[in-house]
Design a protein around this motif. Structure first.
Motif, PDB file in Angstrom:
ATOM      1  N   ARG A  67       8.156   5.002   0.586  1.00  0.00           N
ATOM      2  CA  ARG A  67       8.228   6.444   0.328  1.00  0.00           C
ATOM      3  C   ARG A  67       9.685   6.872   0.246  1.00  0.00           C
ATOM      4  N   GLN A  68       9.995   7.603  -0.827  1.00  0.00           N
ATOM      5  CA  GLN A  68      11.331   8.158  -0.972  1.00  0.00           C
ATOM      6  C   GLN A  68      11.384   9.507  -0.289  1.00  0.00           C
ATOM      7  N   LEU A  69      12.379   9.684   0.560  1.00  0.00           N
ATOM      8  CA  LEU A  69      12.611  10.929   1.277  1.00  0.00           C
ATOM      9  C   LEU A  69      13.937  11.535   0.810  1.00  0.00           C
ATOM     10  N   THR A  70      14.203  12.740   1.246  1.00  0.00           N
ATOM     11  CA  THR A  70      15.545  13.262   1.080  1.00  0.00           C
ATOM     12  C   THR A  70      16.419  12.640   2.171  1.00  0.00           C
ATOM     13  N   LEU A  71      17.706  12.696   1.995  1.00  0.00           N
ATOM     14  CA  LEU A  71      18.602  12.134   2.997  1.00  0.00           C
ATOM     15  C   LEU A  71      18.449  12.867   4.329  1.00  0.00           C
ATOM     16  N   GLU A  72      18.177  14.159   4.263  1.00  0.00           N
ATOM     17  CA  GLU A  72      17.976  14.943   5.488  1.00  0.00           C
ATOM     18  C   GLU A  72      16.694  14.502   6.197  1.00  0.00           C
ATOM     19  N   GLY A 104     -11.098 -14.338   7.954  1.00  0.00           N
ATOM     20  CA  GLY A 104     -10.096 -15.296   8.395  1.00  0.00           C
ATOM     21  C   GLY A 104      -8.669 -14.868   8.091  1.00  0.00           C
ATOM     22  N   TRP A 105      -8.526 -13.752   7.389  1.00  0.00           N
ATOM     23  CA  TRP A 105      -7.208 -13.259   7.011  1.00  0.00           C
ATOM     24  C   TRP A 105      -6.787 -12.089   7.893  1.00  0.00           C
ATOM     25  N   SER A 106      -5.519 -12.079   8.286  1.00  0.00           N
ATOM     26  CA  SER A 106      -4.948 -10.949   9.015  1.00  0.00           C
ATOM     27  C   SER A 106      -4.162 -10.081   8.038  1.00  0.00           C
ATOM     28  N   HIS A 107      -4.067  -8.787   8.349  1.00  0.00           N
ATOM     29  CA  HIS A 107      -3.376  -7.844   7.479  1.00  0.00           C
ATOM     30  C   HIS A 107      -2.208  -7.203   8.235  1.00  0.00           C
ATOM     31  N   SER A 108      -1.019  -7.313   7.664  1.00  0.00           N
ATOM     32  CA  SER A 108       0.134  -6.604   8.224  1.00  0.00           C
ATOM     33  C   SER A 108       0.547  -5.510   7.248  1.00  0.00           C
ATOM     34  N   CYS A 109       0.903  -4.355   7.790  1.00  0.00           N
ATOM     35  CA  CYS A 109       1.304  -3.209   6.963  1.00  0.00           C
ATOM     36  C   CYS A 109       2.658  -2.704   7.440  1.00  0.00           C
ATOM     37  N   HIS A 110       3.580  -2.576   6.502  1.00  0.00           N
ATOM     38  CA  HIS A 110       4.915  -2.110   6.838  1.00  0.00           C
ATOM     39  C   HIS A 110       5.383  -1.065   5.827  1.00  0.00           C
ATOM     40  N   ALA A 111       6.346  -0.279   6.233  1.00  0.00           N
ATOM     41  CA  ALA A 111       6.806   0.846   5.408  1.00  0.00           C
ATOM     42  C   ALA A 111       8.301   0.756   5.151  1.00  0.00           C
ATOM     43  N   MET A 112       8.676   0.920   3.893  1.00  0.00           N
ATOM     44  CA  MET A 112      10.085   1.041   3.531  1.00  0.00           C
ATOM     45  C   MET A 112      10.361   2.507   3.227  1.00  0.00           C
ATOM     46  N   LEU A 113      11.169   3.120   4.056  1.00  0.00           N
ATOM     47  CA  LEU A 113      11.574   4.512   3.869  1.00  0.00           C
ATOM     48  C   LEU A 113      12.987   4.516   3.315  1.00  0.00           C
ATOM     49  N   TYR A 114      13.204   5.297   2.271  1.00  0.00           N
ATOM     50  CA  TYR A 114      14.519   5.278   1.640  1.00  0.00           C
ATOM     51  C   TYR A 114      14.844   6.647   1.051  1.00  0.00           C
ATOM     52  N   ALA A 115      16.114   6.837   0.776  1.00  0.00           N
ATOM     53  CA  ALA A 115      16.576   8.096   0.197  1.00  0.00           C
ATOM     54  C   ALA A 115      17.801   7.830  -0.668  1.00  0.00           C
ATOM     55  N   ALA A 116      17.917   8.591  -1.747  1.00  0.00           N
ATOM     56  CA  ALA A 116      19.137   8.531  -2.545  1.00  0.00           C
ATOM     57  C   ALA A 116      20.301   9.045  -1.699  1.00  0.00           C
ATOM     58  N   ARG A 141       3.580  10.097   8.449  1.00  0.00           N
ATOM     59  CA  ARG A 141       2.276   9.570   8.054  1.00  0.00           C
ATOM     60  C   ARG A 141       2.323   9.216   6.568  1.00  0.00           C
ATOM     61  N   LEU A 142       1.921   7.979   6.252  1.00  0.00           N
ATOM     62  CA  LEU A 142       1.880   7.537   4.870  1.00  0.00           C
ATOM     63  C   LEU A 142       0.447   7.541   4.370  1.00  0.00           C
ATOM     64  N   THR A 143       0.276   7.548   3.046  1.00  0.00           N
ATOM     65  CA  THR A 143      -1.050   7.571   2.433  1.00  0.00           C
ATOM     66  C   THR A 143      -1.151   6.418   1.438  1.00  0.00           C
ATOM     67  N   GLU A 144      -2.327   6.275   0.849  1.00  0.00           N
ATOM     68  CA  GLU A 144      -2.529   5.224  -0.141  1.00  0.00           C
ATOM     69  C   GLU A 144      -1.597   5.399  -1.339  1.00  0.00           C
ATOM     70  N   ALA A 145      -1.175   6.630  -1.602  1.00  0.00           N
ATOM     71  CA  ALA A 145      -0.252   6.888  -2.708  1.00  0.00           C
ATOM     72  C   ALA A 145       1.101   6.216  -2.492  1.00  0.00           C
ATOM     73  N   ASP A 146       1.423   5.863  -1.247  1.00  0.00           N
ATOM     74  CA  ASP A 146       2.692   5.201  -0.931  1.00  0.00           C
ATOM     75  C   ASP A 146       2.584   3.679  -1.015  1.00  0.00           C
ATOM     76  N   TYR A 147       1.390   3.167  -1.286  1.00  0.00           N
ATOM     77  CA  TYR A 147       1.194   1.715  -1.354  1.00  0.00           C
ATOM     78  C   TYR A 147       2.032   1.120  -2.478  1.00  0.00           C
ATOM     79  N   LEU A 148       2.708   0.000  -2.182  1.00  0.00           N
ATOM     80  CA  LEU A 148       3.564  -0.644  -3.175  1.00  0.00           C
ATOM     81  C   LEU A 148       3.077  -2.027  -3.565  1.00  0.00           C
ATOM     82  N   SER A 149       2.726  -2.865  -2.597  1.00  0.00           N
ATOM     83  CA  SER A 149       2.398  -4.248  -2.949  1.00  0.00           C
ATOM     84  C   SER A 149       1.679  -4.971  -1.816  1.00  0.00           C
TER      85      SER A 149
END
Length: 211
Positions: free
Chosen positions: A115-120, A23-35, A90-98
């Motif tokens: 997932r933290q990326l480089t600015l490039e 009865g539950w739906s699952h939504s998955c989203h990604a936050m990509l960021y860089a210093a 492509r993200l993996t389980e290691a990128d899971y946050l919450s």
């Protein structure tokens, strides 16, 4: 501002989320960021660049979408959606946050990956997104979140928080910025309070005077 609090949804573990019934739906989203070592106008530290996107309905959200657990794992489903809107990641389980349970009539558990990326690398994602299948259709473009507050105390992050967000996106943004130590909780609360006050003032201008 001492009473300001950053609101949160009910958090559950990944294991608990996977045990939820059909009865539950699952939504998955990604936050990509860089210093980001840059400075706005040569004096305002940028600190980090975080990607969000403008959706077809005029709401802001993170890249991603709903995942049908009958056919996809969370990560496979997320990567499928990211391929349509970003085209090169492509993200993996290691990128899971919450995982958070959403409020309202629909039973949805919202999963966030980060997932933290480089600015490039972040810039390369922005370029790739323009050429993705959904660009100009379901996705109207990527935007960088301004993680600073200007001297007037509303310019930058408070103004950004005044926008309309889809479902849990604003809560997920605030949560991720806090747990990833990208912004102190008191600064998050101050920005949110300033955004709320701005929205309230704007609404009062639109309403007819009672006098």
């Amino acid at each position: 501002m001492s009473a300001a609090v950053v609101p949160e949804l009910k958090r559950i573990s990944r294991v608990e989320a996977m045990r939820l019934g059909p009865g539950w739906s699952h939504s998955c989203h990604a936050m990509l960021y860089a210093a980001n070592p840059g400075q706005l106008f040569g004096r305002i530290p940028m600190r980090f660049s975080v990607l969000m996107q403008m959706r077809f309905d005029g709401l802001l959200g993170f890249p991603g979408g709903f995942v049908d657990r009958r056919f996809w794992s969370l990560e496979d489903g997320l990567n499928r959606v990211l391929g349509l809107g970003l085209g090169c990641l492509r993200l993996t389980e290691a990128d899971y946050l919450s995982s958070h349970l959403t409020e309202g009539p629909h039973r949805v558990v919202a999963h966030l990956y980060a997932r933290q990326l480089t600015l490039e690398q972040l810039h390369a994602v922005e370029i790739s997104a323009v050429h993705s299948r959904d660009h100009g259709l379901e996705v109207l473009g990527l935007v960088r979140v301004p993680l600073y507050t200007q001297k007037d105390r509303v310019g930058g992050f408070p103004n950004f928080l005044s926008n309309a967000f889809i479902s849990t996106a604003k809560y997920q943004l605030l949560f991720a910025l806090k747990v990833l130590n990208m912004m102190p909780e008191e600064k998050l609360a101050e920005a949110l309070a300033a955004a709320t006050e701005k929205q309230k003032a704007a609404l009062e201008k639109l309403l007819p005077s009672s006098s």
